[in-house]
Design an enzyme around this catalytic site. Sequence first.
Site, PDB file in Angstrom:
ATOM      1  N   ASP A 125    -115.644 -51.930  66.009  1.00 41.71           N
ATOM      2  CA  ASP A 125    -115.946 -52.444  67.338  1.00 41.71           C
ATOM      3  C   ASP A 125    -117.464 -52.563  67.436  1.00 41.71           C
ATOM      4  O   ASP A 125    -118.204 -51.962  66.636  1.00 41.71           O
ATOM      5  CB  ASP A 125    -115.398 -51.480  68.393  1.00 41.71           C
ATOM      6  CG  ASP A 125    -115.845 -51.836  69.797  1.00 41.71           C
ATOM      7  OD1 ASP A 125    -115.591 -52.975  70.230  1.00 41.71           O
ATOM      8  OD2 ASP A 125    -116.474 -50.975  70.450  1.00 41.71           O
ATOM      9  N   ASP A 133    -119.715 -53.166  70.970  1.00 40.59           N
ATOM     10  CA  ASP A 133    -120.301 -52.537  72.151  1.00 40.59           C
ATOM     11  C   ASP A 133    -119.844 -51.084  72.266  1.00 40.59           C
ATOM     12  O   ASP A 133    -118.652 -50.803  72.348  1.00 40.59           O
ATOM     13  CB  ASP A 133    -119.900 -53.303  73.424  1.00 40.59           C
ATOM     14  CG  ASP A 133    -120.498 -54.692  73.482  1.00 40.59           C
ATOM     15  OD1 ASP A 133    -121.725 -54.793  73.441  1.00 40.59           O
ATOM     16  OD2 ASP A 133    -119.730 -55.662  73.553  1.00 40.59           O
TER      17      ASP A 133
END
Length: 323
Positions: free
Chosen positions: A15, A17
């Site tokens: 991922d 953010d």
Amino acid sequence: MSDALLAAYDAVLFDLDGTVYHGTRVIPGAPETVRAAREHGTSVRFVTNNASKAPDEVVAHLTGLGMPSEPAEVHTSAQAGAVLLQERLEPGDEVLVVGTSSLADEVARAGLEPVRRHGDRVRAVVQGHSPDNTWAALAEACLAIRAGALWVACNVDATLPSERGLLPGNGSMVAALRTATDVVPLVAGKPEPLLFETAARSAGADRPLVVGDRLDTDIAGAVSAGIDSLVVLSGVATPKQLIEAIPAERGTYLARDLTALTEPADDLRIGPRPGWSVQVRDDVLVASGDGDDLDLLRALCHSAWETGITAIDGDAEARLGLS
């Protein structure tokens, strides 16, 4: 390195953010960890629910933060949204876009016609995060959805991590349209498995690992796709959320941040931990022993998930910052 977590998998699906960076600020150690994975021969993919940037923009951002990458290594919810639209519409159909020009470009690449206003020829609405989304844009989407247009949300993340803290995410805007239309959209990004499955296939991976900070998207998506996951505490997830996690949102490993990928896998696994004992007393989890705070949390999560009891004793609460 042979016993490191990353050595047990043939691809790492990161991922972005809250996991690799917070907006313009890189997570300390992220560039070195990504480089270590590449040097070991483990494929790297970046899987993001943020639909506001095209893959080449994500690559430019990562490169600026010390992680040179290729567009083929980036998988966004905008791309997933375009796939869902392409599967359900005819070539040339109009799609009302609520989001950035990058999202509109993905729609066009799918052979569809992106538009910004509702009209008789609009067959679908696609909604992704943009800091420039306005009431007027939501109003056009509301009209189209109420007229029967297919509605695809790139993601339903309620918040978006930034260097300043948590900001409203696409899910907050989606919630406004749900209230206005009484319609539930198709969701393209995490927690649906499509993004992770596509990223794993592109890497030729048989045994990928997801690394993420959100239980309801990253970890739930990994569970849905049948992929092991490392939960990191550098973004949204909290110790309380971990202890109370439902089965569909439970990770395999737990660490403070992604740098743990170079640590031994056995040290990171959620489960009973050396130095800690957890017992149930009067429907409360009571921990005794001494050692690393994260080991305490790993042991408490294991006991909570096994017993269904999520209340913990005051000493453990204080140690984990929950009191």
